[in-house]
Design a protein around this motif. Structure first.
Motif, PDB file in Angstrom:
ATOM      1  N   VAL A 188       0.870  -1.172   0.000  1.00  0.00           N
ATOM      2  CA  VAL A 188       0.000   0.000   0.000  1.00  0.00           C
ATOM      3  C   VAL A 188       0.910   1.225   0.000  1.00  0.00           C
ATOM      4  N   ILE A 189       0.742   2.059  -1.007  1.00  0.00           N
ATOM      5  CA  ILE A 189       1.527   3.287  -1.056  1.00  0.00           C
ATOM      6  C   ILE A 189       0.634   4.427  -0.575  1.00  0.00           C
ATOM      7  N   ASP A 190       0.996   4.951   0.569  1.00  0.00           N
ATOM      8  CA  ASP A 190       0.218   6.018   1.207  1.00  0.00           C
ATOM      9  C   ASP A 190       0.831   7.349   0.767  1.00  0.00           C
ATOM     10  N   ALA A 191       0.357   7.838  -0.369  1.00  0.00           N
ATOM     11  CA  ALA A 191       0.979   9.023  -0.976  1.00  0.00           C
ATOM     12  C   ALA A 191       0.315  10.328  -0.538  1.00  0.00           C
ATOM     13  N   ASP A 192      -0.584  10.226   0.448  1.00  0.00           N
ATOM     14  CA  ASP A 192      -1.184  11.440   0.995  1.00  0.00           C
ATOM     15  C   ASP A 192      -0.223  12.005   2.047  1.00  0.00           C
ATOM     16  N   PRO A 193       0.156  13.278   1.924  1.00  0.00           N
ATOM     17  CA  PRO A 193       1.116  13.847   2.884  1.00  0.00           C
ATOM     18  C   PRO A 193       0.640  13.777   4.341  1.00  0.00           C
ATOM     19  N   ASN A 194      -0.661  13.569   4.559  1.00  0.00           N
ATOM     20  CA  ASN A 194      -1.150  13.398   5.939  1.00  0.00           C
ATOM     21  C   ASN A 194      -0.960  11.965   6.451  1.00  0.00           C
ATOM     22  N   HIS A 195      -0.608  11.067   5.547  1.00  0.00           N
ATOM     23  CA  HIS A 195      -0.289   9.672   5.877  1.00  0.00           C
ATOM     24  C   HIS A 195      -1.304   8.951   6.763  1.00  0.00           C
ATOM     25  N   ASP A 235      -3.005   5.152  -2.384  1.00  0.00           N
ATOM     26  CA  ASP A 235      -3.944   6.167  -1.884  1.00  0.00           C
ATOM     27  C   ASP A 235      -3.327   7.539  -2.116  1.00  0.00           C
ATOM     28  N   LEU A 236      -4.105   8.433  -2.721  1.00  0.00           N
ATOM     29  CA  LEU A 236      -3.586   9.758  -3.061  1.00  0.00           C
ATOM     30  C   LEU A 236      -4.345  10.836  -2.324  1.00  0.00           C
ATOM     31  N   GLU A 237      -3.744  11.996  -2.259  1.00  0.00           N
ATOM     32  CA  GLU A 237      -4.428  13.111  -1.602  1.00  0.00           C
ATOM     33  C   GLU A 237      -5.545  13.640  -2.516  1.00  0.00           C
ATOM     34  N   GLY A 238      -6.480  14.358  -1.900  1.00  0.00           N
ATOM     35  CA  GLY A 238      -7.635  14.839  -2.658  1.00  0.00           C
ATOM     36  C   GLY A 238      -7.396  16.171  -3.340  1.00  0.00           C
ATOM     37  N   THR A 239      -6.360  16.222  -4.160  1.00  0.00           N
ATOM     38  CA  THR A 239      -6.108  17.461  -4.922  1.00  0.00           C
ATOM     39  C   THR A 239      -5.728  17.069  -6.349  1.00  0.00           C
ATOM     40  N   ALA A 240      -5.573  18.079  -7.181  1.00  0.00           N
ATOM     41  CA  ALA A 240      -5.139  17.798  -8.556  1.00  0.00           C
ATOM     42  C   ALA A 240      -3.623  17.951  -8.664  1.00  0.00           C
ATOM     43  N   ALA A 241      -2.887  17.477  -7.649  1.00  0.00           N
ATOM     44  CA  ALA A 241      -1.425  17.620  -7.652  1.00  0.00           C
ATOM     45  C   ALA A 241      -0.796  16.751  -8.743  1.00  0.00           C
ATOM     46  N   THR A 242       0.418  17.114  -9.130  1.00  0.00           N
ATOM     47  CA  THR A 242       1.102  16.359 -10.195  1.00  0.00           C
ATOM     48  C   THR A 242       1.321  14.908  -9.791  1.00  0.00           C
ATOM     49  N   ILE A 243       1.473  14.650  -8.503  1.00  0.00           N
ATOM     50  CA  ILE A 243       1.714  13.273  -8.036  1.00  0.00           C
ATOM     51  C   ILE A 243       0.577  12.352  -8.499  1.00  0.00           C
ATOM     52  N   VAL A 244      -0.633  12.905  -8.602  1.00  0.00           N
ATOM     53  CA  VAL A 244      -1.791  12.106  -9.018  1.00  0.00           C
ATOM     54  C   VAL A 244      -1.601  11.650 -10.473  1.00  0.00           C
ATOM     55  N   ALA A 245      -1.178  12.578 -11.325  1.00  0.00           N
ATOM     56  CA  ALA A 245      -0.959  12.226 -12.734  1.00  0.00           C
ATOM     57  C   ALA A 245       0.150  11.180 -12.869  1.00  0.00           C
ATOM     58  N   TYR A 246       1.211  11.314 -12.070  1.00  0.00           N
ATOM     59  CA  TYR A 246       2.312  10.328 -12.130  1.00  0.00           C
ATOM     60  C   TYR A 246       1.831   8.958 -11.679  1.00  0.00           C
ATOM     61  N   ALA A 247       0.992   8.928 -10.657  1.00  0.00           N
ATOM     62  CA  ALA A 247       0.486   7.638 -10.161  1.00  0.00           C
ATOM     63  C   ALA A 247      -0.432   6.997 -11.204  1.00  0.00           C
TER      64      ALA A 247
END
Ligand code: ATP
Ligand code: MG
Length: 233
Positions: free
Chosen positions: A34-41, A84-96
């Protein structure tokens, strides 16, 4: 393989909850990262309760620069990788999304939430267009997951959204993740669903059945997509 990514630019859509519910079910059968990619972890904090399954590896130190490589590396080590990604349109989402085999788009069952979900479809389409330059038939499989819905009745809103998704050719899971105290309690007790105290949390068994049904439907969809891919290639 496969890599499953939870995406919804709307905060609070149920990404982390449905991601953990799925990951637990998969971990009962096979190893999962599980990759917890939300900065709030949130999933890392859950695991710090000390009761995460032995089959589950949790990685949380990822940035937009490292996520691609982290996912690709994890996919060589465990049969399932879930992000799991954060709820924004950050670039990390596109990479994932670029590394994924299947995208789950959780949304609550109101019209407003469903409209927000369409921002996730935009990200999926953008990724597809990039690949289609070299592989014109390429499609990234995805489906909407309705979350926090009533287990007792299907609301008029949800019925209407299902109909409009159907008409627009937008795939969605038949299984909805119902509103259940147990799905919240996983995080407050920092326990897997199966370990929640049934004398304190109501309907734990129903939540487990719900999570199992979601996992079954997702695996069936991934299997059938892989099959289609084989036929068409
Ligand atoms: N099926 C459910 N039953 C009960 N509560 C739920 C359910 N799904 C989500 N929630 C609650 O809704 C809130 C938002 O859920 P969650 O954190 O999973 O959303 P998210 O999409 O990950 O949010 P963010 O964008 O902030 O990361 C949380 O308080 C969570 O406990
Ligand atoms: Mg979250």
């Amino acid at each position: 393989m496969p890599v499953i990514v939870f995406v919804s630019p709307k905060g609070g859509a149920g990404k982390t909850t449905s991601c953990l519910a799925l990951s637990e079910q998969i971990a009962r059968r096979v190893p999962v990262t599980v990759i917890d990619a939300d900065p709030n972890h949130p999933i890392k904090s859950w695991a710090e309760g000390g009761n995460s399954p032995a089959n589950m590896t949790i990685i949380s130190d990822v940035t937009d620069k490292t996520i691609g490589e982290t996912i690709a590396d994890a996919a060589t080590k465990t049969p399932f990788v879930i992000v799991d990604l954060e709820g924004t349109a950050a670039t990390i989402v596109a990479y994932a999304i670029a590394e994924s085999d299947f995208v789950v788009v959780p949304t609550q069952g109101s019209q407003l939430d469903a409209e927000q979900a369409s921002r996730a479809f935009g990200l999926i389409r953008a990724h597809e267009r990039g690949i289609q330059k070299h592989k014109p038939d390429y499609k990234l499989p995805y489906a909407v997951l309705f979350t926090r819905t009533s287990a007792a009745i299907q609301s008029r809103d949800t019925r209407h959204i299902r109909k409009s998704f159907e008409a627009g050719g937008i795939p969605f899971f038949e299984t909805e993740l119902n509103e259940r105290a147990a799905f919240k309690a996983m995080f407050s007790y920092r326990l897997p669903l199966e370990m929640l105290p049934t004398d304190e949390v109501s309907n734990v068994g129903k939540a487990i059945e719900n999570a199992e049904a979601f996992a079954r439907e997702l695996i069936a969809r991934i299997t059938s997509e892989a099959h289609q891919e084989k036929i068409s290639s």
